[in-house]
Motif scaffolding. Structure first.
Motif, PDB file in Angstrom:
ATOM      1  N   SER A  54     -63.935   8.361  90.002  1.00  0.00           N
ATOM      2  CA  SER A  54     -64.454   7.650  91.171  1.00  0.00           C
ATOM      3  C   SER A  54     -64.026   8.265  92.299  1.00  0.00           C
ATOM      4  O   SER A  54     -65.503   8.630  93.304  1.00  0.00           O
ATOM      5  CB  SER A  54     -63.574   6.813  91.542  1.00  0.00           C
ATOM      6  N   TRP A  55     -62.941   8.991  92.594  1.00  0.00           N
ATOM      7  CA  TRP A  55     -62.447   9.910  93.656  1.00  0.00           C
ATOM      8  C   TRP A  55     -63.408  11.257  93.652  1.00  0.00           C
ATOM      9  O   TRP A  55     -64.167  11.590  94.235  1.00  0.00           O
ATOM     10  CB  TRP A  55     -61.390  10.623  93.312  1.00  0.00           C
ATOM     11  N   TRP A  56     -63.972  11.923  91.933  1.00  0.00           N
ATOM     12  CA  TRP A  56     -64.707  12.716  92.197  1.00  0.00           C
ATOM     13  C   TRP A  56     -65.981  12.882  92.626  1.00  0.00           C
ATOM     14  O   TRP A  56     -65.914  13.371  93.329  1.00  0.00           O
ATOM     15  CB  TRP A  56     -65.534  13.090  90.479  1.00  0.00           C
ATOM     16  N   LYS A  57     -66.598  11.365  92.420  1.00  0.00           N
ATOM     17  CA  LYS A  57     -67.647  11.473  93.088  1.00  0.00           C
ATOM     18  C   LYS A  57     -67.889  10.765  93.885  1.00  0.00           C
ATOM     19  O   LYS A  57     -69.256  11.693  95.176  1.00  0.00           O
ATOM     20  CB  LYS A  57     -68.611  10.508  92.207  1.00  0.00           C
ATOM     21  N   LYS A  58     -67.339  10.452  94.646  1.00  0.00           N
ATOM     22  CA  LYS A  58     -67.093  10.167  96.328  1.00  0.00           C
ATOM     23  C   LYS A  58     -66.562  11.365  96.904  1.00  0.00           C
ATOM     24  O   LYS A  58     -67.545  11.723  98.148  1.00  0.00           O
ATOM     25  CB  LYS A  58     -65.843   9.659  96.392  1.00  0.00           C
ATOM     26  N   THR A  59     -65.983  12.714  96.807  1.00  0.00           N
ATOM     27  CA  THR A  59     -65.836  14.220  97.057  1.00  0.00           C
ATOM     28  C   THR A  59     -66.900  14.806  97.290  1.00  0.00           C
ATOM     29  O   THR A  59     -67.588  15.491  98.149  1.00  0.00           O
ATOM     30  CB  THR A  59     -65.089  15.132  96.233  1.00  0.00           C
ATOM     31  N   GLY A  60     -67.908  14.780  96.514  1.00  0.00           N
ATOM     32  CA  GLY A  60     -69.616  14.878  96.672  1.00  0.00           C
ATOM     33  C   GLY A  60     -69.201  16.810  96.252  1.00  0.00           C
ATOM     34  O   GLY A  60     -70.498  17.131  96.385  1.00  0.00           O
ATOM     35  N   LEU A  61     -68.444  17.296  95.836  1.00  0.00           N
ATOM     36  CA  LEU A  61     -68.261  18.502  95.536  1.00  0.00           C
ATOM     37  C   LEU A  61     -69.256  19.318  94.535  1.00  0.00           C
ATOM     38  O   LEU A  61     -69.934  19.827  94.298  1.00  0.00           O
ATOM     39  CB  LEU A  61     -66.873  19.200  95.509  1.00  0.00           C
ATOM     40  N   ALA A  62     -69.255  18.735  93.165  1.00  0.00           N
ATOM     41  CA  ALA A  62     -70.100  18.173  92.767  1.00  0.00           C
ATOM     42  C   ALA A  62     -72.039  19.078  93.219  1.00  0.00           C
ATOM     43  O   ALA A  62     -72.249  19.394  92.807  1.00  0.00           O
ATOM     44  CB  ALA A  62     -70.446  16.908  91.564  1.00  0.00           C
ATOM     45  N   GLN A  63     -72.579  18.205  94.206  1.00  0.00           N
ATOM     46  CA  GLN A  63     -74.015  18.211  95.018  1.00  0.00           C
ATOM     47  C   GLN A  63     -73.310  19.558  95.822  1.00  0.00           C
ATOM     48  O   GLN A  63     -74.455  20.787  96.210  1.00  0.00           O
ATOM     49  CB  GLN A  63     -73.926  17.231  95.697  1.00  0.00           C
ATOM     50  N   GLU A  64     -72.012  19.488  96.535  1.00  0.00           N
ATOM     51  CA  GLU A  64     -72.437  20.579  97.841  1.00  0.00           C
ATOM     52  C   GLU A  64     -72.342  21.495  97.096  1.00  0.00           C
ATOM     53  O   GLU A  64     -71.973  22.736  98.163  1.00  0.00           O
ATOM     54  CB  GLU A  64     -70.912  19.562  98.724  1.00  0.00           C
ATOM     55  N   LEU A  65     -71.071  21.781  96.679  1.00  0.00           N
ATOM     56  CA  LEU A  65     -70.983  23.366  95.650  1.00  0.00           C
ATOM     57  C   LEU A  65     -71.857  23.176  93.810  1.00  0.00           C
ATOM     58  O   LEU A  65     -70.956  22.984  93.074  1.00  0.00           O
ATOM     59  CB  LEU A  65     -69.109  23.661  95.530  1.00  0.00           C
ATOM     60  N   SER A  66     -72.413  23.722  94.090  1.00  0.00           N
ATOM     61  CA  SER A  66     -73.161  23.355  92.786  1.00  0.00           C
ATOM     62  C   SER A  66     -72.491  23.946  91.663  1.00  0.00           C
ATOM     63  O   SER A  66     -73.260  24.133  90.449  1.00  0.00           O
ATOM     64  CB  SER A  66     -74.603  23.380  92.952  1.00  0.00           C
ATOM     65  N   PHE A  67     -72.136  25.680  92.669  1.00  0.00           N
ATOM     66  CA  PHE A  67     -71.473  26.788  91.368  1.00  0.00           C
ATOM     67  C   PHE A  67     -70.064  26.211  90.460  1.00  0.00           C
ATOM     68  O   PHE A  67     -70.079  27.035  89.366  1.00  0.00           O
ATOM     69  CB  PHE A  67     -72.060  27.994  91.849  1.00  0.00           C
ATOM     70  N   VAL A  68     -69.191  25.352  91.630  1.00  0.00           N
ATOM     71  CA  VAL A  68     -68.624  25.029  90.170  1.00  0.00           C
ATOM     72  C   VAL A  68     -68.512  24.482  89.335  1.00  0.00           C
ATOM     73  O   VAL A  68     -69.898  23.858  89.171  1.00  0.00           O
ATOM     74  CB  VAL A  68     -67.330  25.105  91.448  1.00  0.00           C
ATOM     75  N   ARG A  69     -67.051  24.103  88.348  1.00  0.00           N
ATOM     76  CA  ARG A  69     -66.715  23.341  87.086  1.00  0.00           C
ATOM     77  C   ARG A  69     -66.984  21.809  87.170  1.00  0.00           C
ATOM     78  O   ARG A  69     -66.451  21.692  88.151  1.00  0.00           O
ATOM     79  CB  ARG A  69     -66.256  24.439  86.563  1.00  0.00           C
ATOM     80  N   ASP A  70     -67.972  20.976  86.647  1.00  0.00           N
ATOM     81  CA  ASP A  70     -67.345  20.046  87.204  1.00  0.00           C
ATOM     82  C   ASP A  70     -66.650  19.093  85.915  1.00  0.00           C
ATOM     83  O   ASP A  70     -68.048  18.882  84.616  1.00  0.00           O
ATOM     84  CB  ASP A  70     -68.962  18.954  87.026  1.00  0.00           C
ATOM     85  N   GLN A  71     -65.527  19.539  85.385  1.00  0.00           N
ATOM     86  CA  GLN A  71     -64.703  19.184  84.406  1.00  0.00           C
ATOM     87  C   GLN A  71     -64.065  17.960  84.096  1.00  0.00           C
ATOM     88  O   GLN A  71     -62.600  18.934  83.895  1.00  0.00           O
ATOM     89  CB  GLN A  71     -64.429  20.426  83.689  1.00  0.00           C
ATOM     90  N   PRO A  72     -63.792  17.310  85.068  1.00  0.00           N
ATOM     91  CA  PRO A  72     -62.980  16.100  85.308  1.00  0.00           C
ATOM     92  C   PRO A  72     -62.204  15.785  83.926  1.00  0.00           C
ATOM     93  O   PRO A  72     -60.727  15.517  84.135  1.00  0.00           O
ATOM     94  CB  PRO A  72     -64.104  15.254  86.243  1.00  0.00           C
ATOM     95  N   LEU A  73     -62.416  15.622  83.220  1.00  0.00           N
ATOM     96  CA  LEU A  73     -61.905  15.656  81.443  1.00  0.00           C
ATOM     97  C   LEU A  73     -61.188  16.247  81.529  1.00  0.00           C
ATOM     98  O   LEU A  73     -60.088  16.259  81.136  1.00  0.00           O
ATOM     99  CB  LEU A  73     -63.442  14.902  80.650  1.00  0.00           C
ATOM    100  N   LYS A  74     -61.799  17.998  81.566  1.00  0.00           N
ATOM    101  CA  LYS A  74     -60.708  19.131  80.913  1.00  0.00           C
ATOM    102  C   LYS A  74     -59.892  18.885  82.537  1.00  0.00           C
ATOM    103  O   LYS A  74     -58.148  18.718  81.675  1.00  0.00           O
ATOM    104  CB  LYS A  74     -61.463  20.350  80.921  1.00  0.00           C
ATOM    105  N   TRP A  75     -59.726  18.651  83.034  1.00  0.00           N
ATOM    106  CA  TRP A  75     -59.066  18.419  84.454  1.00  0.00           C
ATOM    107  C   TRP A  75     -57.755  17.369  83.696  1.00  0.00           C
ATOM    108  O   TRP A  75     -56.537  17.987  84.591  1.00  0.00           O
ATOM    109  CB  TRP A  75     -59.394  18.291  85.689  1.00  0.00           C
ATOM    110  N   TYR A  76     -57.853  16.201  83.631  1.00  0.00           N
ATOM    111  CA  TYR A  76     -56.804  14.850  83.348  1.00  0.00           C
ATOM    112  C   TYR A  76     -56.645  15.376  82.201  1.00  0.00           C
ATOM    113  O   TYR A  76     -55.274  14.795  82.310  1.00  0.00           O
ATOM    114  CB  TYR A  76     -58.301  14.631  83.542  1.00  0.00           C
ATOM    115  N   MET A  77     -56.734  16.356  80.998  1.00  0.00           N
ATOM    116  CA  MET A  77     -56.357  16.299  80.172  1.00  0.00           C
ATOM    117  C   MET A  77     -55.276  17.243  80.197  1.00  0.00           C
ATOM    118  O   MET A  77     -53.956  17.063  79.510  1.00  0.00           O
ATOM    119  CB  MET A  77     -56.794  16.674  78.908  1.00  0.00           C
ATOM    120  N   TRP A  78     -54.518  18.176  81.830  1.00  0.00           N
ATOM    121  CA  TRP A  78     -53.589  18.669  81.663  1.00  0.00           C
ATOM    122  C   TRP A  78     -52.847  17.879  81.915  1.00  0.00           C
ATOM    123  O   TRP A  78     -51.376  17.807  81.420  1.00  0.00           O
ATOM    124  CB  TRP A  78     -53.810  19.617  82.507  1.00  0.00           C
ATOM    125  N   PRO A  79     -52.854  16.630  83.060  1.00  0.00           N
ATOM    126  CA  PRO A  79     -51.473  15.902  83.223  1.00  0.00           C
ATOM    127  C   PRO A  79     -51.279  14.866  82.427  1.00  0.00           C
ATOM    128  O   PRO A  79     -49.860  14.722  82.268  1.00  0.00           O
ATOM    129  CB  PRO A  79     -51.688  15.453  84.462  1.00  0.00           C
TER     130      PRO A  79
END
Length: 478
Positions: free
Chosen positions: A292-317
């Protein structure tokens, strides 16, 4: 530079869920189907070509959590039975007098750790270990055999006690090697192998790992399938080197038919299964909040070249701070990790060297007015990073009574400085020597930011009376 971004060959993976399966008796809701279709390769920061994003889309045909999931857990009879089981195990933990009872208590604590619900008995475990430690250190030498001695050493070193592996010397022959008489003691060898992973430079533990590893692998050939699988699991996934939730799931599955202690084992496994699914539900809720947070940031659309991997990011913590009560910490850490990856992609695959220099200057100034000369995509990143960093600082201040914003902002500057150094090396085709590269990589890995955030949100600063500025002083060396 984050090394996980180097293998981006075109693939298509469809998975129903990447979380561990729930136990059927306490079934948890499953995660949505995840479709991963990265289709581009990494390009250098000096390339004039602006690469397309590697896309990850989430299929929300199913809800992440069932609307009535929490009610189902809170209102059924299972919760009553769960509370009873907790009370039974709590009573089991209080050690009676005598060495045999102490060994049984240590074995129970070890089992609770492997099952992944030792967090329910933190105070009881601490009290029991303290009592056992006092008895052994003041009256007798800990352990009469290899299993007991190794278990004692491992448990107490894990829990921060000053223990020496010299207690294992009685199993060493005159030639300085472990006695062959122990080579058929499978239970003792497994305990020794687990203990050897808490080595902080002791030669006896190095030898113990070599000895136990060799004879355990040899034993697989003549053990029955059940015990051979348990030995193999220990060798391939020692507790101290494994992800806690993974180990819990594996341990419960492999040992749930063991009932050497009768109804006591039944209680332990009922508790373990219920608690596993409760914690899994918590993790799914956390991941839902992150999506929900990632979607609200809009970064996946604004920065279309970056990785969109929230599941992998969550596995670290999830790996760093697996304890259930650190839920808020895991969510905030995931946000910080997301920006480590985003900034890494800006430096590695999109920005020109001139743009990256301006971006690094703006991050180091940590001033909104410093972004006027940046291209739009960098302004978007800076604004989002600025807001999230302030949110993390506010959360830390609210929960723990101190504000880490100064150190956090400086940490992002240090990270960008390291990324910029790598970009300069690449642009000039300069190959740094080993020492130069590793010295810079300590920072460019981004790990120090995660450690700082984790310590800041886990440590109970006011209660521990940590002096103001200690964290700032610690990270000034990076």
């Amino acid at each position: 530079m984050i090394t996980m971004n180097t293998n981006l060959s075109s693939i298509s993976i469809i998975s129903q869920t990447t979380f561990l399966p729930s136990f059927s008796s306490f079934a948890s809701p499953q995660l949505p189907r995840i479709i991963i279709t990265p289709s581009t390769t990494i390009r250098s920061c000096t390339s004039s070509h602006k690469p397309k994003r590697q896309t990850i889309s989430y299929d929300h045909h199913h809800h992440l959590l069932f609307p009535n999931a929490q009610e189902r857990y809170s209102k059924n009879d299972s919760q009553i039975n769960h509370s009873k089981n907790i009370s039974i195990v709590r009573d089991m933990l209080f050690s009676k007098e005598g060495n045999k009872a102490s060994l049984q208590s240590m074995m129970l604590i070890d089992t609770l750790q492997h099952m992944g619900h030792d967090h329910l008995f933190k105070e009881e475990i601490g009290s029991t270990l303290s009592s056992i430690y006092d008895n052994f250190t003041h009256q007798t030498r800990p352990g009469h055999n290899l299993f007991e001695s190794s278990l004692f050493f491992r448990l107490f070193r894990q829990h921060g006690y000053r223990v020496s592996p010299k207690m294992l010397k009685k199993f060493i022959a005159k030639n300085g090697e472990f006695k062959l008489a122990s080579s058929k003691d499978i239970k003792g060898l497994m305990s020794l192998y687990e203990a050897s992973h808490l080595n902080i430079g002791e030669d006896i533990l190095r030898k113990g790992k070599e000895f136990s590893s060799k004879h355990l692998w040899d034993s697989i050939e003549w053990l029955d399938n059940k015990h051979a699988n348990q030995v193999k699991e220990t060798l391939e996934h020692p507790y101290h080197m494994s992800i806690q939730r993974y180990k819990a799931r594996r341990y419960i599955s492999m040992h749930q038919d063991d009932h050497e202690n009768g109804c006591k084992d039944v209680v332990l496994f009922e508790l373990a299964k219920y608690e596993f699914n409760i914690v899994q539900l918590l993790h799914q809720r956390e991941f839902n909040a992150i999506l929900s947070w990632w979607k609200k940031t809009g970064l996946a659309q604004e920065l279309s070249f970056v990785r969109d991997q929230p599941l992998k990011w969550y596995m670290w913590p999830l790996t760093m701070v697996p304890q259930p009560h650190h839920s808020k910490c895991r969510i905030e850490l995931t946000k910080a990790i997301a920006f480590i990856y985003i900034i890494d992609d800006i430096f590695d695959v999109y920005g020109t060297l001139d743009e990256l220099s301006l971006f690094t200057q703006a991050i180091n100034k940590w001033d909104i007015s410093a972004i006027d000369n940046l291209p739009n995509y960098m302004k978007v990143c800076f604004n989002a990073l600025y807001n999230v960093t302030n949110e993390i600082a506010e959360t830390t201040l609210k929960e723990y009574g101190w504000n880490p914003i100064n150190t956090l902002s400086k940490s992002w500057g240090k990270l960008c400085n390291a990324f910029l150094q790598e970009a300069k090396w690449f642009a000039s085709k300069q190959v740094p020597n080993k020492d130069e590269y590793l010295r810079n990589a300590v920072t460019s890995s981004g790990v120090f930011i995660e450690l700082f955030c984790a310590f800041g949100m886990i440590w109970e600063v006011p209660r521990m009376k940590i002096k103001k500025g200690l964290m700032d002083h610690t990270w000034s060396y990076i």
